[in-house]
Write a protein that holds these residues in place. Structure first.
Motif, PDB file in Angstrom:
ATOM      1  N   UNK A  38       9.318  38.580  55.418  1.00 55.17           N
ATOM      2  CA  UNK A  38       9.025  39.214  54.300  1.00 55.17           C
ATOM      3  C   UNK A  38       7.761  39.439  53.950  1.00 55.17           C
ATOM      4  N   UNK A  39       6.856  38.322  54.071  1.00 56.99           N
ATOM      5  CA  UNK A  39       5.953  38.699  53.329  1.00 56.99           C
ATOM      6  C   UNK A  39       5.843  38.231  52.110  1.00 56.99           C
ATOM      7  N   UNK A  40       4.678  38.066  51.067  1.00 57.18           N
ATOM      8  CA  UNK A  40       5.060  37.519  49.572  1.00 57.18           C
ATOM      9  C   UNK A  40       5.508  37.961  49.238  1.00 57.18           C
ATOM     10  N   UNK A  41       4.961  39.511  49.136  1.00 58.60           N
ATOM     11  CA  UNK A  41       4.899  40.267  48.390  1.00 58.60           C
ATOM     12  C   UNK A  41       6.091  41.343  48.280  1.00 58.60           C
ATOM     13  N   UNK A  42       7.338  40.927  48.820  1.00 60.86           N
ATOM     14  CA  UNK A  42       8.410  41.344  49.303  1.00 60.86           C
ATOM     15  C   UNK A  42       9.806  40.069  49.077  1.00 60.86           C
ATOM     16  N   UNK A  43       8.907  38.880  49.357  1.00 61.12           N
ATOM     17  CA  UNK A  43       9.665  37.944  49.224  1.00 61.12           C
ATOM     18  C   UNK A  43      10.297  37.756  47.777  1.00 61.12           C
ATOM     19  N   UNK A  44      11.374  36.865  47.134  1.00 65.63           N
ATOM     20  CA  UNK A  44      11.086  36.470  46.301  1.00 65.63           C
ATOM     21  C   UNK A  44      12.079  34.813  46.051  1.00 65.63           C
ATOM     22  N   UNK A  45      11.774  33.754  44.659  1.00 68.53           N
ATOM     23  CA  UNK A  45      12.342  32.094  45.240  1.00 68.53           C
ATOM     24  C   UNK A  45      13.813  32.554  45.830  1.00 68.53           C
ATOM     25  N   UNK A  46      14.309  33.524  45.420  1.00 71.08           N
ATOM     26  CA  UNK A  46      16.109  33.800  45.913  1.00 71.08           C
ATOM     27  C   UNK A  46      15.817  33.581  47.282  1.00 71.08           C
ATOM     28  N   UNK A  47      14.960  33.778  47.060  1.00 71.81           N
ATOM     29  CA  UNK A  47      15.087  34.374  49.059  1.00 71.81           C
ATOM     30  C   UNK A  47      15.317  33.446  49.724  1.00 71.81           C
TER      31      UNK A  47
END
Length: 209
Positions: A38-47
């Motif tokens: 996803x890349x850092x920008x799109x990723x979340x802790x939940x992911x």
């Protein structure tokens, strides 16, 4: 005599520490996969947590946020690079071998598995923000040390060490950005270009006393 009923016990906290280590490893593995996809920008802790068997709140026992776990992922990679440099340029026997091994470690490492290549392709901008972090600075310090050792051994002329280290590090990083964007990816060509660039310019550098 009374019967000895004692049993061998694990060291105090041994199982707890093992669980903590396993949880942290699981989170880092999941984070690496998520950032690669996803890349850092799109990723979340939940992911990240969704890729593990851990409860959502467990993440915060190990990392405060996405930035911190990304830094930890990059830190693991730089640790592996340090180990490879120790067996690479630090053992070079010629000037050209010093440069060639330096670049081969970087470029070959990036492309050696699909996930790491994807991680590099999607996260160079985020990685740039970590260049002054301790783990990444350790790479620069090791390069400075290896350059000084190569000078002492007569492999490199006595030039400005910080400038040379900055040039070598910058070339490795910036060429890798272009290299991974190409299809097919050709680390051997990148190594050859960077090595020839350094060899061609080395003799024109001003000498230090």
């Amino acid at each position: 005599m009374g019967e000895d009923t004692s049993i061998a016990a694990e060291p105090r906290g041994g199982r707890r520490e093992q669980n903590k280590a396993e949880n942290r490893t699981a989170l880092l593995k999941a984070a690496r996969a998520v950032f690669a996809e996803m890349g850092f920008g799109a990723a979340s802790v939940r992911d990240i947590v969704r890729r593990t068997d851990l409860a959502s709140g467990t993440f915060y026992n190990y990392f405060k946020d996405k930035d911190e776990i990304f830094e930890a992922v990059v830190g693991e990679l730089t640790g592996e690079l340090l180990r490879r440099h120790h067996a690479g340029r630090a053992r070079a026997a010629t000037t050209e071998e010093f440069f060639r091994r330096h670049y081969a470690v970087y470029f070959d490492f990036i492309v050696e598995d699909a996930e790491l290549l994807a991680l590099a392709r999607k996260n160079f901008t985020a990685i740039r923000t970590l260049l002054d972090k301790p783990d990444v600075r350790a790479l620069a310090q090791a390069l400075n040390d290896d350059i000084r050792a190569a000078m002492a051994n007569g492999l490199l002329p006595r030039v400005d060490v910080p400038y040379l280290a900055a040039a070598m590090g910058g070339i490795a990083f910036e060429i890798s950005v272009i290299m991974v964007a190409r299809d097919p990816v050709d680390p051997a060509a990148a190594v050859e270009f960077a090595t020839r660039l350094m060899m061609g310019g080395l003799e024109d550098l001003p000498r230090k006393a």
